[in-house]
Motif scaffolding. Structure first.
Motif, PDB file in Angstrom:
ATOM      1  N   GLY A 296     -32.855 -74.173  -6.415  1.00 33.35           N
ATOM      2  CA  GLY A 296     -33.823 -73.309  -5.744  1.00 33.35           C
ATOM      3  C   GLY A 296     -35.126 -74.046  -5.492  1.00 33.35           C
ATOM      4  N   PHE A 297     -35.558 -74.809  -6.490  1.00 34.11           N
ATOM      5  CA  PHE A 297     -36.803 -75.560  -6.342  1.00 34.11           C
ATOM      6  C   PHE A 297     -36.663 -76.674  -5.307  1.00 34.11           C
ATOM      7  N   THR A 298     -35.620 -77.474  -5.411  1.00 37.52           N
ATOM      8  CA  THR A 298     -35.491 -78.619  -4.505  1.00 37.52           C
ATOM      9  C   THR A 298     -35.187 -78.180  -3.068  1.00 37.52           C
ATOM     10  N   GLN A 299     -34.345 -77.158  -2.914  1.00 35.30           N
ATOM     11  CA  GLN A 299     -34.050 -76.660  -1.567  1.00 35.30           C
ATOM     12  C   GLN A 299     -35.299 -76.058  -0.926  1.00 35.30           C
TER      13      GLN A 299
ATOM     14  N   ALA B 125     -33.393 -67.763  -6.107  1.00 36.91           N
ATOM     15  CA  ALA B 125     -32.662 -68.406  -7.201  1.00 36.91           C
ATOM     16  C   ALA B 125     -32.712 -67.562  -8.464  1.00 36.91           C
ATOM     17  N   VAL B 126     -33.880 -67.030  -8.791  1.00 37.58           N
ATOM     18  CA  VAL B 126     -34.009 -66.171  -9.972  1.00 37.58           C
ATOM     19  C   VAL B 126     -33.143 -64.929  -9.811  1.00 37.58           C
ATOM     20  N   THR B 127     -33.131 -64.358  -8.614  1.00 32.65           N
ATOM     21  CA  THR B 127     -32.291 -63.183  -8.354  1.00 32.65           C
ATOM     22  C   THR B 127     -30.821 -63.521  -8.546  1.00 32.65           C
TER      23      THR B 127
ATOM     24  N   ALA C   7     -36.086 -62.343  -0.083  1.00 31.35           N
ATOM     25  CA  ALA C   7     -35.538 -63.343  -0.995  1.00 31.35           C
ATOM     26  C   ALA C   7     -34.539 -62.722  -1.969  1.00 31.35           C
ATOM     27  N   ILE C   8     -34.813 -61.513  -2.426  1.00 29.13           N
ATOM     28  CA  ILE C   8     -33.890 -60.840  -3.345  1.00 29.13           C
ATOM     29  C   ILE C   8     -32.562 -60.545  -2.655  1.00 29.13           C
ATOM     30  N   VAL C   9     -32.629 -60.076  -1.414  1.00 31.07           N
ATOM     31  CA  VAL C   9     -31.396 -59.824  -0.659  1.00 31.07           C
ATOM     32  C   VAL C   9     -30.583 -61.105  -0.534  1.00 31.07           C
ATOM     33  N   PHE C  10     -31.257 -62.197  -0.211  1.00 28.20           N
ATOM     34  CA  PHE C  10     -30.547 -63.463  -0.077  1.00 28.20           C
ATOM     35  C   PHE C  10     -30.049 -63.971  -1.425  1.00 28.20           C
ATOM     36  N   GLY C  11     -30.784 -63.684  -2.494  1.00 30.90           N
ATOM     37  CA  GLY C  11     -30.329 -64.096  -3.813  1.00 30.90           C
ATOM     38  C   GLY C  11     -28.986 -63.488  -4.167  1.00 30.90           C
ATOM     39  N   VAL C  12     -28.815 -62.216  -3.831  1.00 27.22           N
ATOM     40  CA  VAL C  12     -27.526 -61.553  -4.050  1.00 27.22           C
ATOM     41  C   VAL C  12     -26.463 -62.176  -3.147  1.00 27.22           C
ATOM     42  N   LEU C  13     -26.834 -62.421  -1.892  1.00 31.64           N
ATOM     43  CA  LEU C  13     -25.901 -63.049  -0.952  1.00 31.64           C
ATOM     44  C   LEU C  13     -25.497 -64.440  -1.421  1.00 31.64           C
ATOM     45  N   TYR C  14     -26.462 -65.192  -1.946  1.00 33.63           N
ATOM     46  CA  TYR C  14     -26.181 -66.552  -2.405  1.00 33.63           C
ATOM     47  C   TYR C  14     -25.072 -66.569  -3.452  1.00 33.63           C
ATOM     48  N   LEU C  15     -25.133 -65.618  -4.382  1.00 36.88           N
ATOM     49  CA  LEU C  15     -24.116 -65.587  -5.435  1.00 36.88           C
ATOM     50  C   LEU C  15     -22.734 -65.353  -4.836  1.00 36.88           C
ATOM     51  N   GLY C  16     -22.642 -64.397  -3.919  1.00 36.23           N
ATOM     52  CA  GLY C  16     -21.370 -64.163  -3.253  1.00 36.23           C
ATOM     53  C   GLY C  16     -20.920 -65.361  -2.441  1.00 36.23           C
ATOM     54  N   TRP C  17     -21.892 -66.068  -1.862  1.00 34.15           N
ATOM     55  CA  TRP C  17     -21.586 -67.235  -1.030  1.00 34.15           C
ATOM     56  C   TRP C  17     -21.008 -68.375  -1.864  1.00 34.15           C
ATOM     57  N   ILE C  18     -21.367 -68.420  -3.156  1.00 33.51           N
ATOM     58  CA  ILE C  18     -20.799 -69.433  -4.043  1.00 33.51           C
ATOM     59  C   ILE C  18     -19.283 -69.273  -4.121  1.00 33.51           C
ATOM     60  N   PHE C  19     -18.834 -68.036  -4.320  1.00 31.90           N
ATOM     61  CA  PHE C  19     -17.398 -67.771  -4.421  1.00 31.90           C
ATOM     62  C   PHE C  19     -16.703 -68.030  -3.082  1.00 31.90           C
ATOM     63  N   PHE C  20     -17.355 -67.636  -2.002  1.00 35.08           N
ATOM     64  CA  PHE C  20     -16.799 -67.920  -0.676  1.00 35.08           C
ATOM     65  C   PHE C  20     -16.714 -69.430  -0.463  1.00 35.08           C
ATOM     66  N   GLY C  21     -17.745 -70.136  -0.904  1.00 40.98           N
ATOM     67  CA  GLY C  21     -17.755 -71.589  -0.759  1.00 40.98           C
ATOM     68  C   GLY C  21     -16.643 -72.262  -1.531  1.00 40.98           C
ATOM     69  N   GLN C  22     -16.293 -71.716  -2.687  1.00 41.29           N
ATOM     70  CA  GLN C  22     -15.193 -72.278  -3.463  1.00 41.29           C
ATOM     71  C   GLN C  22     -13.875 -72.139  -2.717  1.00 41.29           C
ATOM     72  N   VAL C  23     -13.713 -70.998  -2.047  1.00 40.26           N
ATOM     73  CA  VAL C  23     -12.501 -70.798  -1.250  1.00 40.26           C
ATOM     74  C   VAL C  23     -12.473 -71.779  -0.078  1.00 40.26           C
ATOM     75  N   VAL C  24     -13.615 -71.915   0.600  1.00 44.38           N
ATOM     76  CA  VAL C  24     -13.701 -72.836   1.734  1.00 44.38           C
ATOM     77  C   VAL C  24     -13.433 -74.267   1.298  1.00 44.38           C
ATOM     78  N   ARG C  25     -14.021 -74.662   0.162  1.00 45.59           N
ATOM     79  CA  ARG C  25     -13.808 -76.023  -0.334  1.00 45.59           C
ATOM     80  C   ARG C  25     -12.331 -76.258  -0.660  1.00 45.59           C
ATOM     81  N   GLY C  26     -11.688 -75.241  -1.240  1.00 43.56           N
ATOM     82  CA  GLY C  26     -10.281 -75.383  -1.578  1.00 43.56           C
ATOM     83  C   GLY C  26      -9.390 -75.512  -0.357  1.00 43.56           C
ATOM     84  N   VAL C  27      -9.773 -74.843   0.733  1.00 45.62           N
ATOM     85  CA  VAL C  27      -8.952 -74.848   1.950  1.00 45.62           C
ATOM     86  C   VAL C  27      -9.323 -75.996   2.890  1.00 45.62           C
ATOM     87  N   LEU C  28     -10.620 -76.200   3.081  1.00 44.83           N
ATOM     88  CA  LEU C  28     -11.081 -77.164   4.092  1.00 44.83           C
ATOM     89  C   LEU C  28     -11.696 -78.434   3.503  1.00 44.83           C
ATOM     90  N   GLY C  29     -11.819 -78.486   2.174  1.00 46.66           N
ATOM     91  CA  GLY C  29     -12.359 -79.685   1.559  1.00 46.66           C
ATOM     92  C   GLY C  29     -13.882 -79.717   1.589  1.00 46.66           C
TER      93      GLY C  29
END
Length: 199
Positions: free
Chosen positions: A95-98, A77-79, A19-41
């Motif tokens: 984190g709770f709802t997902q 989520a805490v990570t 979960a900690i490994v994924f928590g770090v990945l999740y944060l990076g994925w947020i920034f990647f997601g912003q790029v994807v949203r900007g390009v692909l909607g």
């Protein structure tokens, strides 16, 4: 396969580590997601959201006990917050709802089916929970109804592929190395191997 429903120390440590490994990945994925949203909607962004449900499905598949999916996603989520997320309240709520969504998907099978369909359902419900949470928090009034429905569909497909199929593939690959032999997934793999030898 019979096993105690209580988590032992080894399972807690492995669940937390994943979960900690994924928590770090999740944060990076947020920034990647912003790029994807900007390009692909928003629909293109929906196609990558399943990654945010991988911690609960992978941990649940490896350990195969009630409550693991929810606990794993909360730890992730805490990570995410500790390593730099600025939206602590939103991240914890998601984190709770997902995690709860993924947990419900597994509970519908009474925690007895950790095969691909069960994991894919957990991923679908996890991303659906993401959609509903963000809808309640922010709304999607900036999108047309068609785009909103397409985004939801893309998110649920992503949940099935990344959180369901992806988590299973990664966990199975780890299991084949023998590092998971002391966990439910590894024990089940060995049992299947022994049965196949006996045939």
């Amino acid at each position: 396969m019979k096993n105690s429903k209580t988590l032992n120390l080894r399972e807690i440590v492995v669940m937390a580590s994943i979960a900690i490994v994924f928590g770090v990945l999740y944060l990076g994925w947020i920034f990647f997601g912003q790029v994807v949203r900007g390009v692909l909607g928003p629909v293109g962004w929906g196609l990558i959201t399943g990654v945010w449900i991988m911690a609960p499905t992978m941990c649940a598949y490896i350990i195969q006990k009630p409550g693991v999916a929810l606990a794993a996603e909360l730890i992730a989520a805490v990570t995410e917050i500790l390593v730099g997320s600025v939206n602590a309240g939103t991240v914890l709520l998601l984190g709770f709802t997902q995690g709860l969504g993924a947990e419900i998907g597994l509970a519908l099978f009474l925690y007895r089916n950790y095969k691909l369909p069960g994991l894919m359902l957990a991923g679908v419900l996890g991303t659906f929970a993401n959609f509903m949470t963000t809808y309640v928090l922010y709304g999607y009034s900036q999108y047309s109804p068609l785009v909103t429905w397409l985004m939801l569909g893309a998110m649920m497909i992503s949940g099935a592929i990344f959180a369901g199929l992806g988590s299973k593939k990664i966990s199975d690959a780890l299991s084949r190395t023998g590092v998971l032999d002391n966990f439910a997934l590894g024990k089940l793999r060995r049992q299947n191997q022994e049965l196949n030898k006996g045939v």
